[in-house]
Motif scaffolding. Sequence first.
Motif, PDB file in Angstrom:
ATOM      1  N   MET A   1       0.844  -1.184   0.000  1.00 25.40           N
ATOM      2  CA  MET A   1       0.000   0.000   0.000  1.00 25.40           C
ATOM      3  C   MET A   1       0.883   1.239   0.000  1.00 25.40           C
ATOM      4  N   VAL A   2       0.571   2.191  -0.861  1.00 24.06           N
ATOM      5  CA  VAL A   2       1.263   3.477  -0.907  1.00 24.06           C
ATOM      6  C   VAL A   2       0.316   4.526  -0.339  1.00 24.06           C
ATOM      7  N   VAL A   3       0.766   5.213   0.699  1.00 25.05           N
ATOM      8  CA  VAL A   3      -0.062   6.190   1.405  1.00 25.05           C
ATOM      9  C   VAL A   3       0.583   7.563   1.277  1.00 25.05           C
ATOM     10  N   ASN A   4      -0.177   8.523   0.776  1.00 22.63           N
ATOM     11  CA  ASN A   4       0.291   9.912   0.747  1.00 22.63           C
ATOM     12  C   ASN A   4      -0.271  10.605   1.979  1.00 22.63           C
ATOM     13  N   ARG A   5       0.610  10.973   2.888  1.00 23.65           N
ATOM     14  CA  ARG A   5       0.124  11.499   4.174  1.00 23.65           C
ATOM     15  C   ARG A   5      -0.395  12.928   4.059  1.00 23.65           C
ATOM     16  N   GLU A   6      -0.138  13.598   2.943  1.00 23.71           N
ATOM     17  CA  GLU A   6      -0.682  14.944   2.746  1.00 23.71           C
ATOM     18  C   GLU A   6      -2.055  14.906   2.086  1.00 23.71           C
ATOM     19  N   SER A   7      -2.147  14.174   0.980  1.00 24.90           N
ATOM     20  CA  SER A   7      -3.414  14.140   0.243  1.00 24.90           C
ATOM     21  C   SER A   7      -4.367  13.066   0.751  1.00 24.90           C
ATOM     22  N   GLY A   8      -3.820  12.043   1.413  1.00 27.02           N
ATOM     23  CA  GLY A   8      -4.655  10.933   1.862  1.00 27.02           C
ATOM     24  C   GLY A   8      -4.876   9.867   0.807  1.00 27.02           C
ATOM     25  N   GLU A   9      -4.277  10.033  -0.369  1.00 25.26           N
ATOM     26  CA  GLU A   9      -4.460   9.050  -1.437  1.00 25.26           C
ATOM     27  C   GLU A   9      -3.849   7.704  -1.050  1.00 25.26           C
ATOM     28  N   LEU A  10      -4.576   6.630  -1.337  1.00 23.58           N
ATOM     29  CA  LEU A  10      -4.096   5.265  -1.105  1.00 23.58           C
ATOM     30  C   LEU A  10      -4.002   4.543  -2.437  1.00 23.58           C
ATOM     31  N   LEU A  11      -2.872   3.889  -2.679  1.00 21.48           N
ATOM     32  CA  LEU A  11      -2.680   3.111  -3.888  1.00 21.48           C
ATOM     33  C   LEU A  11      -2.303   1.683  -3.508  1.00 21.48           C
ATOM     34  N   HIS A  12      -2.741   0.730  -4.321  1.00 22.32           N
ATOM     35  CA  HIS A  12      -2.418  -0.676  -4.088  1.00 22.32           C
ATOM     36  C   HIS A  12      -1.447  -1.120  -5.173  1.00 22.32           C
ATOM     37  N   LYS A  13      -0.222  -1.432  -4.760  1.00 20.81           N
ATOM     38  CA  LYS A  13       0.841  -1.756  -5.701  1.00 20.81           C
ATOM     39  C   LYS A  13       1.548  -3.034  -5.286  1.00 20.81           C
ATOM     40  N   SER A  14       2.259  -3.633  -6.243  1.00 21.98           N
ATOM     41  CA  SER A  14       3.139  -4.750  -5.931  1.00 21.98           C
ATOM     42  C   SER A  14       4.455  -4.201  -5.412  1.00 21.98           C
ATOM     43  N   PHE A  15       5.091  -4.931  -4.492  1.00 23.90           N
ATOM     44  CA  PHE A  15       6.327  -4.406  -3.895  1.00 23.90           C
ATOM     45  C   PHE A  15       7.419  -4.210  -4.935  1.00 23.90           C
ATOM     46  N   GLU A  16       7.409  -4.989  -6.001  1.00 23.73           N
ATOM     47  CA  GLU A  16       8.446  -4.825  -7.030  1.00 23.73           C
ATOM     48  C   GLU A  16       8.336  -3.479  -7.737  1.00 23.73           C
ATOM     49  N   GLN A  17       7.231  -2.767  -7.522  1.00 26.40           N
ATOM     50  CA  GLN A  17       7.062  -1.432  -8.099  1.00 26.40           C
ATOM     51  C   GLN A  17       7.640  -0.329  -7.201  1.00 26.40           C
ATOM     52  N   LEU A  18       8.252  -0.693  -6.094  1.00 21.25           N
ATOM     53  CA  LEU A  18       8.796   0.288  -5.157  1.00 21.25           C
ATOM     54  C   LEU A  18       9.697   1.332  -5.826  1.00 21.25           C
ATOM     55  N   PRO A  19      10.627   0.950  -6.733  1.00 14.02           N
ATOM     56  CA  PRO A  19      11.515   1.965  -7.318  1.00 14.02           C
ATOM     57  C   PRO A  19      10.792   3.115  -8.003  1.00 14.02           C
ATOM     58  N   ALA A  20       9.565   2.893  -8.439  1.00 11.51           N
ATOM     59  CA  ALA A  20       8.815   3.972  -9.084  1.00 11.51           C
ATOM     60  C   ALA A  20       8.480   5.094  -8.108  1.00 11.51           C
ATOM     61  N   TYR A  21       8.550   4.812  -6.812  1.00  9.73           N
ATOM     62  CA  TYR A  21       8.181   5.794  -5.799  1.00  9.73           C
ATOM     63  C   TYR A  21       9.376   6.294  -4.995  1.00  9.73           C
ATOM     64  N   VAL A  22      10.587   5.965  -5.466  1.00  9.62           N
ATOM     65  CA  VAL A  22      11.799   6.412  -4.784  1.00  9.62           C
ATOM     66  C   VAL A  22      12.658   7.172  -5.792  1.00  9.62           C
ATOM     67  N   GLU A  23      12.813   8.476  -5.573  1.00  9.32           N
ATOM     68  CA  GLU A  23      13.518   9.315  -6.541  1.00  9.32           C
ATOM     69  C   GLU A  23      15.035   9.173  -6.418  1.00  9.32           C
ATOM     70  N   GLY A  70      -5.672   9.447  12.228  1.00 10.78           N
ATOM     71  CA  GLY A  70      -6.843   9.201  11.386  1.00 10.78           C
ATOM     72  C   GLY A  70      -6.465   8.603  10.042  1.00 10.78           C
ATOM     73  N   ARG A  71      -5.366   9.100   9.466  1.00 14.92           N
ATOM     74  CA  ARG A  71      -4.904   8.592   8.176  1.00 14.92           C
ATOM     75  C   ARG A  71      -4.537   7.107   8.275  1.00 14.92           C
ATOM     76  N   ILE A  72      -3.817   6.735   9.332  1.00 21.04           N
ATOM     77  CA  ILE A  72      -3.394   5.346   9.490  1.00 21.04           C
ATOM     78  C   ILE A  72      -4.586   4.452   9.821  1.00 21.04           C
ATOM     79  N   LEU A  73      -5.504   4.934  10.647  1.00 16.98           N
ATOM     80  CA  LEU A  73      -6.696   4.139  10.956  1.00 16.98           C
ATOM     81  C   LEU A  73      -7.477   3.833   9.684  1.00 16.98           C
ATOM     82  N   GLY A  74      -7.621   4.831   8.830  1.00 20.08           N
ATOM     83  CA  GLY A  74      -8.316   4.613   7.568  1.00 20.08           C
ATOM     84  C   GLY A  74      -7.568   3.651   6.658  1.00 20.08           C
ATOM     85  N   ALA A  75      -6.238   3.773   6.625  1.00 22.41           N
ATOM     86  CA  ALA A  75      -5.432   2.875   5.799  1.00 22.41           C
ATOM     87  C   ALA A  75      -5.538   1.441   6.290  1.00 22.41           C
TER      88      ALA A  75
END
Length: 336
Positions: free
Chosen positions: A1-23, A310-315
């Motif tokens: 799960m990818v959680v944006n703590r500012e916007s609250g957006e939740l995404l469901h991804k495979s762990f092998e996609q991790l590099p796409a979220y690390v600059e 609240g963000r983590i409870l929802g996640a």
Amino acid sequence: MVVNRESGELLHKSFEQLPAYVESGTVMVLNRTRVINARLYGTTADSGGRVEFILLRELQPGLWRTLAAKARKQRTGRRYEFPDGVKAEIVEEADLPPDLISEDRGNGPAGGAESTPGGFRYLRFTPPIATDYLETHGHVPLPPYIRRQDTLQDLERYQTVYAEDPGSAAAPTAGLHLTRELLDKLERKGVILVKLTLHVGAGTFLPIRSEQVEGHRMHEERYHIPPDTAEQINAALRENRTILAVGTTVVRALESAYSQDLQGVLAGTRSTSLFIYPGYRFKVVSRLLTNFHTPRSSLLVLVSAFAGHGRILGAYQTAVREGYRFFSYGDAMLIL
């Protein structure tokens, strides 16, 4: 799960996609501690009953701080027999040098084995035992909610691929997802991988028993930050680059090592009893890779402090609904 703590957006991804979220330029910090076979079974010298101990830390040759099963029965002076003729006896805490046990203080007062909270006992082995003895006679210290005996597979699976420094009684489980191939891919992208060591002990895995979160006190754990790791982290802080902590143990080590005067982290070996709960202001870590944690754990409280309760409870509610797996061998969450 990818959680944006500012916007609250939740995404469901495979762990092998991790590099796409690390600059590129991100400093990704790993805990290179290695789990020892810390679960050891002995028999009582008087009745021959079987007793389980989790060895947490060797304070001096032969003297270990342990977590004892059926702790009320394990009193000062009780003797045990272990494989290969090793014997042990519970030592009265009050008889030990104060400076020897000062780093082990956490939940409650001292005053002997009977009053030592949470089942902690000081066990003196004769002759002294070391890691090689545990490798032969100890067991993988799987968490109590895994209701089976450890297997040969656990010897490999309950370690990160970069584990180097023996000393933990539990795995830094966020790192269990990382493979050498994935780490290579991150490095090729320009991610800077650095390591530190925090040996996981009671401070990490003991539950919160106080009525109020603020009333919980952490047991101290040892950590080491190499000079090159500190240099990379401090450069990233100066240049406002991302620091991604792999696991809550990394968060505690980095935040504990922060120096206001230096405006960065200090290299070296220290102990920490830092308890991070909502309201804490993070000074080093800007992103977190972590697992889904047990209720009433200091780990869940830390994650709530990082992303918002609240963000983590929802996640977590979403994770339950979507069939995520929780705890040590479970799925992961990346908090942006």
